[in-house]
Design an enzyme around this catalytic site. Structure first.
Site, PDB file in Angstrom:
ATOM      1  N   SER A 351     -37.415  50.954  -2.794  1.00 31.56           N
ATOM      2  CA  SER A 351     -35.956  51.125  -2.751  1.00 31.56           C
ATOM      3  C   SER A 351     -35.567  52.000  -3.933  1.00 31.56           C
ATOM      4  CB  SER A 351     -35.289  49.748  -2.869  1.00 31.56           C
ATOM      5  OG  SER A 351     -33.922  49.888  -3.182  1.00 31.56           O
ATOM      6  N   TYR A 364     -34.364  41.511  -7.257  1.00 28.62           N
ATOM      7  CA  TYR A 364     -34.674  42.494  -6.208  1.00 28.62           C
ATOM      8  C   TYR A 364     -35.221  43.776  -6.836  1.00 28.62           C
ATOM      9  CZ  TYR A 364     -34.043  45.522  -2.126  1.00 28.62           C
ATOM     10  OH  TYR A 364     -34.243  46.402  -1.085  1.00 28.62           O
TER      11      TYR A 364
HETATM   12  N1  LIG Z   1     -31.079  48.281   3.875  1.00 29.04           N
HETATM   13  C1  LIG Z   1     -31.207  48.923   2.740  1.00 29.04           C
HETATM   14  O1  LIG Z   1     -30.242  49.481   2.203  1.00 29.04           O
HETATM   15  C2  LIG Z   1     -32.537  49.019   2.062  1.00 29.04           C
HETATM   16  C3  LIG Z   1     -32.677  49.932   1.025  1.00 29.04           C
HETATM   17  C4  LIG Z   1     -33.898  50.042   0.392  1.00 29.04           C
HETATM   18  C5  LIG Z   1     -34.949  49.262   0.776  1.00 29.04           C
HETATM   19  N2  LIG Z   1     -34.777  48.359   1.780  1.00 29.04           N
HETATM   20  C6  LIG Z   1     -35.926  47.558   2.141  1.00 29.04           C
HETATM   21  O2  LIG Z   1     -36.259  47.845   3.466  1.00 29.04           O
HETATM   22  C7  LIG Z   1     -36.919  46.730   4.039  1.00 29.04           C
HETATM   23  C8  LIG Z   1     -36.273  46.405   5.361  1.00 29.04           C
HETATM   24  O3  LIG Z   1     -34.941  46.017   5.108  1.00 29.04           O
HETATM   25  P1  LIG Z   1     -33.790  46.141   6.199  1.00 29.04           P
HETATM   26  O4  LIG Z   1     -32.671  46.790   5.520  1.00 29.04           O
HETATM   27  O5  LIG Z   1     -34.299  46.693   7.458  1.00 29.04           O
HETATM   28  O6  LIG Z   1     -33.416  44.586   6.340  1.00 29.04           O
HETATM   29  P2  LIG Z   1     -33.328  43.619   7.609  1.00 29.04           P
HETATM   30  O7  LIG Z   1     -32.860  42.320   7.080  1.00 29.04           O
HETATM   31  O8  LIG Z   1     -32.532  44.262   8.684  1.00 29.04           O
HETATM   32  O9  LIG Z   1     -34.820  43.544   8.101  1.00 29.04           O
HETATM   33  C9  LIG Z   1     -35.787  42.906   7.326  1.00 29.04           C
HETATM   34  C10 LIG Z   1     -36.756  42.203   8.255  1.00 29.04           C
HETATM   35  O10 LIG Z   1     -37.793  41.661   7.467  1.00 29.04           O
HETATM   36  C11 LIG Z   1     -38.089  40.358   7.954  1.00 29.04           C
HETATM   37  N3  LIG Z   1     -38.651  39.563   6.872  1.00 29.04           N
HETATM   38  C12 LIG Z   1     -38.121  39.296   5.666  1.00 29.04           C
HETATM   39  N4  LIG Z   1     -38.921  38.482   4.984  1.00 29.04           N
HETATM   40  C13 LIG Z   1     -39.980  38.209   5.775  1.00 29.04           C
HETATM   41  C14 LIG Z   1     -41.141  37.420   5.632  1.00 29.04           C
HETATM   42  N5  LIG Z   1     -41.322  36.638   4.557  1.00 29.04           N
HETATM   43  N6  LIG Z   1     -42.057  37.433   6.605  1.00 29.04           N
HETATM   44  C15 LIG Z   1     -41.863  38.165   7.710  1.00 29.04           C
HETATM   45  N7  LIG Z   1     -40.754  38.896   7.928  1.00 29.04           N
HETATM   46  C16 LIG Z   1     -39.829  38.908   6.974  1.00 29.04           C
HETATM   47  C17 LIG Z   1     -36.748  39.819   8.389  1.00 29.04           C
HETATM   48  O11 LIG Z   1     -36.870  38.729   9.283  1.00 29.04           O
HETATM   49  C18 LIG Z   1     -36.100  41.043   9.007  1.00 29.04           C
HETATM   50  O12 LIG Z   1     -36.364  41.145  10.374  1.00 29.04           O
HETATM   51  C19 LIG Z   1     -36.830  45.630   3.002  1.00 29.04           C
HETATM   52  O13 LIG Z   1     -38.026  45.566   2.267  1.00 29.04           O
HETATM   53  C20 LIG Z   1     -35.719  46.079   2.123  1.00 29.04           C
HETATM   54  O14 LIG Z   1     -35.811  45.541   0.830  1.00 29.04           O
HETATM   55  C21 LIG Z   1     -33.613  48.241   2.453  1.00 29.04           C
END
Ligand SMILES: NC(=O)c1ccc[n+]([C@@H]2O[C@H](COP(=O)([O-])OP(=O)(O)OC[C@H]3O[C@@H](n4cnc5c(N)ncnc54)[C@H](O)[C@@H]3O)[C@@H](O)[C@H]2O)c1
Length: 482
Positions: A351, A364
């Site tokens: 991120s 985080y």
């Molecule tokens: N959305 C943002 O702005 C953003 C920015 C930078 C990084 N990220 C990272 O991107 C990744 C995806 O995030 P997103 O925005 O799609 O969120 P999201 O909540 O839409 O999707 C995350 C998915 O990960 C699954 N998950 C979480 N913990 C888990 C575990 N212990 N075991 C199995 N599955 C698990 C959840 O059930 C969910 O389906 C994450 O690592 C997040 O930190 C997101």
């Protein structure tokens, strides 16, 4: 020639279908029949051996196929992957079906399938050197003899006679025969040779956090590029500290539907990335079902906000355990299968908060900085196995993880404002301040805009890229040093 809707491989005059237990009586008869065995080049087999080898426990590493001519079984074929994009085949016709061109037709269909559907670059076959008829037949099917360096083979026939024959082919130290350049230039294989370096046909990808958000977009983009996708997700609550609803089983099913819509295979894996035993079992399952793993996107993650001095242990550990240790678990569980495959791609999701500090986001942010260190260290460890390790760095992405009051409040406080606690008002305030901050002028980036970065890192185009972070931030990266 299209493959059949039932999963068979269609030639001009023959069809190859998966051999199953129901074909055991027939195959047992054939492999006990000296005439059949003579053409095949092995020794007669017992029913138990046939059951284990050709319909049983070697599947799916060795794929067994029955050759049909107008629904009548006329022969047996098999293939086995021996590397990321190569493997061996064998094929034998029943004596009563020989001399009608059925063997070459089935061989051509199988080779086309391996090149164009599974994405193999090299197909080998290892006929018994004492069987000139078999060697001739394979040459007719477009194979040419290859010898070992310094020991060229004579006239297409292996120079040395080997003792016992080990099936499936090829065997180390044997004399594999591989398709001649002319065979590679058949219309279907020419198409294969000229495909884009971003083509992932025949690759197996695993995506964690696949139920929704970035994981779903990446899974679908990988499938659109040609990969089969296994999507892993907990589809349930990860931590009670989240201010947003967890993903549900229906979300993972929806990802599966979207992957299949691209004509690729889909496997849903329900597991928690904090549970390494569950991840190892999931990895085994993918390998058992699809024969290996080429690409892993370790993407699952959570996010919550609280000022550091107000955090209790859970506020700190839930994100560190899930995001950092869970990502390391994913690499540790799936990595050995990439080593076994002879190479592959590990991609982790960090991120921008893994590149700068985050107000109210110490846990985080620390987890995502940790992922960068994990990625760089793994790149150093695993390069020797032909494995690249890289990170994607999403900016603020329009997913469930960002679209909730806690995140709006954090963005407003970060800009020096005061959140009202009214979700829709705070959403509007956050949207305008976020959009004003991003050079490309959007508050949240569509996850589909992140997915191509994953496809790139997974592809041959990125074969010399390792230990790096690729950002998709709408321009926010311009504020980050280097
Ligand atoms: N959305 C943002 O702005 C953003 C920015 C930078 C990084 N990220 C990272 O991107 C990744 C995806 O995030 P997103 O925005 O799609 O969120 P999201 O909540 O839409 O999707 C995350 C998915 O990960 C699954 N998950 C979480 N913990 C888990 C575990 N212990 N075991 C199995 N599955 C698990 C959840 O059930 C969910 O389906 C994450 O690592 C997040 O930190 C997101």
């Amino acid at each position: 020639m299209p493959d059949t809707p039932e999963g068979g491989i269609a030639g001009e005059t023959t069809v190859l279908i998966p051999a199953t237990e129901q074909h055991l009586p027939l195959l047992a008869d054939w492999f006990a029949d000296p005439a059949f065995v003579r053409h095949w080049g092995g020794r007669p087999l017992t029913r138990e051996e046939v059951s284990a080898k050709y319909t049983g426990r070697r599947r799916p590493a060795v794929v067994s196929l029955l050759v049909l001519r107008e629904a009548v079984p006329v022969g047996y074929a098999q293939y086995v992957s021996t590397g990321p994009r190569e493997g061996g085949i064998d094929l034998v016709l029943h004596p009563s079906a020989q001399g009608r061109g059925l063997g070459p037709d089935a061989a051509r269909a199988l080779i086309r399938h391996l090149h164009t559907v599974l994405g193999w670059d090299r197909v080998t076959v290892d006929p018994e050197s004492s069987n000139p008829r078999a060697v001739r037949a394979w040459r007719k099917a477009g194979f040419r003899a290859v010898g070992h360096p310094g020991k060229p083979s004579a006239d297409g026939v292996p120079a040395e006679r080997r003792g016992g024959r080990v099936k499936p082919c090829p065997v180390p130290g044997g004399r594999p025969i591989r398709p001649a350049p002319s065979a590679r230039l058949r219309p279907m294989t020419t198409q294969r040779a000229s495909t884009s370096p971003f083509d992932l046909s025949g690759r197996v990808a695993v995506v964690t956090g696949a139920a929704r958000g970035i994981g779903r977009s990446a899974a679908v983009a990988l499938a659109a590029a040609g990969a089969d996708v296994a999507g892993l997700d907990i589809v349930g609550e990860v931590s009670p500290r989240m201010d947003f609803a967890p993903a549900e089983p229906a979300d993972l099913e929806e990802t599966g539907r979207a992957v299949r819509a691209h004509g690729r295979r889909w496997l849903a894996l329900r597991a928690d990335i904090r549970d390494i035993a569950a991840l190892r079992a999931a990895a085994e399952r993918v390998v058992q079902e699809w024969g290996g793993i080429d690409v892993v996107l370790a993407n699952a993650g959570i996010q919550a906000f609280k000022p550091l001095l107000e955090m209790d242990d859970g506020d700190w550990f839930d994100q560190i355990d899930n995001n950092l240790t869970g990502t390391a678990n994913t690499l540790r569980a799936f990595g050995p299968h990439l080593v076994a495959r002879g190479g592959g791609r590990l991609i982790v999701t960090s991120s921008t908060q893994g590149q700068h500090g985050t107000k109210w986001g110490a846990s985080y942010s620390a987890s995502k900085w940790g992922i960068i260190g994990l990625m760089k260290s793994a790149a150093l460890d695993l390069g020797q196995y032909g494995i690249t390790v890289n990170a994607i760095v999403p900016g603020l992405i329009d997913t469930a993880l960002t679209r909730h009051e806690d995140r709006y409040a954090q963005a407003i406080a970060d800009g020096g404002g005061t959140p009202t606690g009214d979700v829709s008002k705070d959403e509007q305030t956050a949207a305008s301040s976020l959009a004003a901050k991003l050079p490309l002028g959007v508050p949240w980036i569509d996850p589909d805009a992140v997915a191509p970065a994953v496809v790139y890192l997974a592809s041959d185009a990125a074969r010399m890229v390792s230990g790096t972070a690729l950002s998709v931030t709408g321009g926010d990266s311009a504020r980050i040093t280097a």
